[in-house]
Motif scaffolding. Structure first.
Motif, PDB file in Angstrom:
ATOM      1  N   ARG A   1      63.004  61.124  30.342  1.00 56.79           N
ATOM      2  CA  ARG A   1      63.634  60.614  30.212  1.00 56.79           C
ATOM      3  C   ARG A   1      63.881  60.217  28.818  1.00 56.79           C
ATOM      4  O   ARG A   1      65.635  59.321  28.865  1.00 56.79           O
ATOM      5  CB  ARG A   1      62.134  59.765  29.605  1.00 56.79           C
ATOM      6  CG  ARG A   1      60.940  59.220  30.773  1.00 56.79           C
ATOM      7  CD  ARG A   1      59.983  58.672  30.647  1.00 56.79           C
ATOM      8  NE  ARG A   1      59.591  58.550  29.570  1.00 56.79           N
ATOM      9  CZ  ARG A   1      58.259  59.376  28.907  1.00 56.79           C
ATOM     10  NH1 ARG A   1      58.089  59.925  28.932  1.00 56.79           N
ATOM     11  NH2 ARG A   1      58.493  58.473  27.439  1.00 56.79           N
ATOM     12  N   THR A   2      64.407  61.138  27.923  1.00 52.91           N
ATOM     13  CA  THR A   2      65.349  60.784  26.537  1.00 52.91           C
ATOM     14  C   THR A   2      66.283  60.832  27.016  1.00 52.91           C
ATOM     15  O   THR A   2      67.671  60.235  26.712  1.00 52.91           O
ATOM     16  CB  THR A   2      64.276  61.435  25.705  1.00 52.91           C
ATOM     17  OG1 THR A   2      63.405  61.128  25.108  1.00 52.91           O
ATOM     18  CG2 THR A   2      65.698  61.203  24.323  1.00 52.91           C
ATOM     19  N   LEU A   3      66.628  61.808  27.751  1.00 59.24           N
ATOM     20  CA  LEU A   3      68.083  62.234  27.996  1.00 59.24           C
ATOM     21  C   LEU A   3      68.640  61.165  28.992  1.00 59.24           C
ATOM     22  O   LEU A   3      70.178  60.959  29.118  1.00 59.24           O
ATOM     23  CB  LEU A   3      68.508  63.765  29.051  1.00 59.24           C
ATOM     24  CG  LEU A   3      69.850  64.349  29.319  1.00 59.24           C
ATOM     25  CD1 LEU A   3      69.609  64.344  28.429  1.00 59.24           C
ATOM     26  CD2 LEU A   3      69.221  65.955  29.952  1.00 59.24           C
TER      27      LEU A   3
ATOM     28  N   GLU B   1      68.173  52.156  18.433  1.00 54.52           N
ATOM     29  CA  GLU B   1      68.059  51.241  19.725  1.00 54.52           C
ATOM     30  C   GLU B   1      67.076  52.114  20.655  1.00 54.52           C
ATOM     31  O   GLU B   1      66.864  51.673  22.261  1.00 54.52           O
ATOM     32  CB  GLU B   1      69.540  50.980  20.029  1.00 54.52           C
ATOM     33  CG  GLU B   1      70.048  49.807  21.628  1.00 54.52           C
ATOM     34  CD  GLU B   1      71.505  49.889  21.725  1.00 54.52           C
ATOM     35  OE1 GLU B   1      71.207  49.255  23.053  1.00 54.52           O
ATOM     36  OE2 GLU B   1      72.028  50.579  20.925  1.00 54.52           O
ATOM     37  N   ILE B   2      68.034  53.319  20.461  1.00 53.65           N
ATOM     38  CA  ILE B   2      66.942  54.734  21.898  1.00 53.65           C
ATOM     39  C   ILE B   2      65.649  54.046  21.928  1.00 53.65           C
ATOM     40  O   ILE B   2      64.806  54.189  23.017  1.00 53.65           O
ATOM     41  CB  ILE B   2      67.769  55.374  21.757  1.00 53.65           C
ATOM     42  CG1 ILE B   2      69.490  55.508  22.298  1.00 53.65           C
ATOM     43  CG2 ILE B   2      67.177  56.353  22.985  1.00 53.65           C
ATOM     44  CD1 ILE B   2      69.863  57.167  21.356  1.00 53.65           C
ATOM     45  N   ALA B   3      65.272  54.255  20.696  1.00 54.77           N
ATOM     46  CA  ALA B   3      63.630  54.495  20.436  1.00 54.77           C
ATOM     47  C   ALA B   3      63.480  52.564  21.035  1.00 54.77           C
ATOM     48  O   ALA B   3      62.252  52.917  21.813  1.00 54.77           O
ATOM     49  CB  ALA B   3      63.265  55.050  19.368  1.00 54.77           C
TER      50      ALA B   3
ATOM     51  N   GLY C   1      60.590  52.337  24.065  1.00 59.00           N
ATOM     52  CA  GLY C   1      59.864  51.997  23.581  1.00 59.00           C
ATOM     53  C   GLY C   1      58.930  52.983  23.243  1.00 59.00           C
ATOM     54  O   GLY C   1      57.266  53.361  23.136  1.00 59.00           O
ATOM     55  N   ILE C   2      59.311  53.668  22.414  1.00 59.10           N
ATOM     56  CA  ILE C   2      58.434  54.628  21.911  1.00 59.10           C
ATOM     57  C   ILE C   2      59.253  54.795  19.987  1.00 59.10           C
ATOM     58  O   ILE C   2      59.612  53.737  20.062  1.00 59.10           O
ATOM     59  CB  ILE C   2      59.251  56.580  21.911  1.00 59.10           C
ATOM     60  CG1 ILE C   2      60.522  56.446  22.411  1.00 59.10           C
ATOM     61  CG2 ILE C   2      58.229  56.372  24.011  1.00 59.10           C
ATOM     62  CD1 ILE C   2      60.895  57.707  22.501  1.00 59.10           C
ATOM     63  N   GLU C   3      58.040  55.780  19.423  1.00 56.88           N
ATOM     64  CA  GLU C   3      58.547  55.586  17.979  1.00 56.88           C
ATOM     65  C   GLU C   3      59.488  56.369  17.452  1.00 56.88           C
ATOM     66  O   GLU C   3      60.322  57.575  18.401  1.00 56.88           O
ATOM     67  CB  GLU C   3      57.333  55.604  17.070  1.00 56.88           C
ATOM     68  CG  GLU C   3      55.971  54.700  17.217  1.00 56.88           C
ATOM     69  CD  GLU C   3      56.358  53.803  16.751  1.00 56.88           C
ATOM     70  OE1 GLU C   3      56.918  53.536  15.352  1.00 56.88           O
ATOM     71  OE2 GLU C   3      56.269  52.744  17.182  1.00 56.88           O
TER      72      GLU C   3
END
Length: 161
Positions: free
Chosen positions: A42-44, A57-59, A63-65
């Motif tokens: 999901r991060t990639l 901004e990505i975090a 919706g993650i810490e």
């Protein structure tokens, strides 16, 4: 007599669908043999859509810490799929970019996403899907406006103290 919540109310249905879709995606990624955890995948993909964005901004968009994101980024960087570059506007911040070696992996993740969505949207015509997409984008925009108003209100309250 208390008002009973309707399990088919739009908010409940949206939450259920989002939770179930995420779970189905995570199962697909976990069994696809891509060598990434679902969170890393999901991060990639998110980095690929927000190329050159700050970690914070990505975090927020995921919706993650930030610390959870940092763990994913460390792993993706060690595998050579992303790189962190200094932000010219703020030397303390890092901008995140995918590397050329991430291309095939991102394509494989996208294939999993597309196949999953074909199953999920089975029996729904293109015109209906376009309408759903359009309405969901409107809901997202309305929620962003609420968040911005809330942030502005919080800032005003902080300044007023």
């Amino acid at each position: 007599m208390p008002l009973r919540p309707d399990p088919d109310a739009l908010g409940f249905v949206l939450i259920d669908v989002a939770r179930m879709l995420r779970s189905a995606f995570e199962r697909r990624i976990a069994t696809a043999g891509l060598g990434l955890t679902p969170g890393e995948a999901r991060t990639l993909v998110r980095i690929a859509t927000l190329e050159g964005s700050r970690q914070l901004e990505i975090a927020q968009r995921m919706g993650i810490e930030p610390m959870t994101l940092s763990t994913y980024l460390d792993r993706l960087q060690s595998l050579g799929f992303i790189e962190r570059r200094p932000d010219p506007a703020d030397r303390r911040a890092k901008l995140i970019y995918t590397t050329p070696s991430a291309g095939e992996l991102i394509a494989n993740i996208r294939t999993e996403q597309i196949e999953l969505m074909q199953h999920v949207t089975s029996g729904i015509g293109e015109a209906e899907l376009d309408l759903i997409r359009s309405q969901m984008k409107r809901l997202r925009a309305n929620l962003c406006a609420i968040e911005e108003d809330g942030s502005a209100l919080s800032l005003v309250q902080e300044v007023g103290r």
